[in-house]
Design a protein around this motif. Sequence first.
Motif, short mmCIF file in Angstrom:
data_model
loop_
_atom_site.label_atom_id
_atom_site.label_comp_id
_atom_site.label_asym_id
_atom_site.label_seq_id
_atom_site.Cartn_x
_atom_site.Cartn_y
_atom_site.Cartn_z
N CYS A 6 31.78 35.26 29.53
CA CYS A 6 31.14 36.27 30.37
C CYS A 6 32.00 37.54 30.50
O CYS A 6 33.21 37.47 30.68
CB CYS A 6 30.89 35.68 31.76
SG CYS A 6 30.15 36.87 32.90
N CYS A 9 31.44 41.35 34.83
CA CYS A 9 32.13 42.17 35.84
C CYS A 9 33.54 42.49 35.36
O CYS A 9 34.05 41.87 34.42
CB CYS A 9 32.13 41.48 37.21
SG CYS A 9 33.53 40.41 37.52
N CYS A 77 36.65 34.14 37.42
CA CYS A 77 37.82 34.79 36.81
C CYS A 77 38.77 35.24 37.91
O CYS A 77 38.34 35.63 39.00
CB CYS A 77 37.39 36.00 35.97
SG CYS A 77 36.24 35.59 34.65
N CYS A 93 28.92 37.44 39.90
CA CYS A 93 29.23 36.08 39.45
C CYS A 93 28.29 35.05 40.06
O CYS A 93 28.28 33.90 39.67
CB CYS A 93 30.69 35.74 39.79
SG CYS A 93 31.39 34.51 38.66
S1 SF4 Z 1 34.12 36.74 37.47
FE1 SF4 Z 1 32.14 35.85 36.92
S2 SF4 Z 1 30.80 37.61 36.51
FE2 SF4 Z 1 32.92 38.36 36.45
S3 SF4 Z 1 33.48 38.24 34.26
FE3 SF4 Z 1 34.17 36.33 35.26
S4 SF4 Z 1 32.49 34.86 34.92
FE4 SF4 Z 1 31.68 36.93 34.55
#
Ligand code: SF4
Length: 198
Positions: A6, A9, A77, A93
């Motif tokens: 992902c 963000c 993350c 997220c």
């Molecule tokens: S915190 Fe969540 S939304 Fe942001 S990059 Fe990581 S997995 Fe993706």
Amino acid sequence: MQALSCTRCPLHETRTQVVFGRGNPAASIVLVGEGPGRDEDREGRPFVGAAGQLLDKILAAVGLGEEDVFITNTVLCRPPGNRVPLPAELDTCRVHLEAILRAIDPPIVVLLGATALKAFFGPKAGITAMRGQRLERDGRAFYPTFHPAALLRDPSRKRPVWRDFQRIAADGRLIQVAAAQGDATGSPSPAPDDGESR
Ligand code: SF4
């Protein structure tokens, strides 16, 4: 698994890896913390540092092991410097957290700390006032309690958290028994009177 790559963000720019979760993906209890810290970011598993070790001890003390729970966070993350996730990061997220809850469909969700509580019950929800309550939403029971990192900072919070987890474990057992008997609802245990604010 989409979440593992992902980039929705800005937290993806500073992470080492996505920290998805650990435990049993068929568990009846899901625990949601705040976000991965340094150790979790390095190892790719949530709650592996000092707070995680304390959480595992609390779970074991009430008879819950890794096979009984799934543990994840409001953001997957690590926020830089372990800061609190920003509202926009939580919102973004959320799609992953909801996918996890849809896939596991747990009757019980434990909200570890203020950030997890606010992620589900809004910015005005306060952990000190609401911990110890059992909140019903979308067919699930939500149990806000203090984050294990808060217990490391303030050991006086261990006692109410211990009470919370005794109740959570008892309710989990009741739900399992009810499910085995074909009663999907179960009957929650009464809240213990520990003298804490609720
Ligand atoms: S915190 Fe969540 S939304 Fe942001 S990059 Fe990581 S997995 Fe993706």
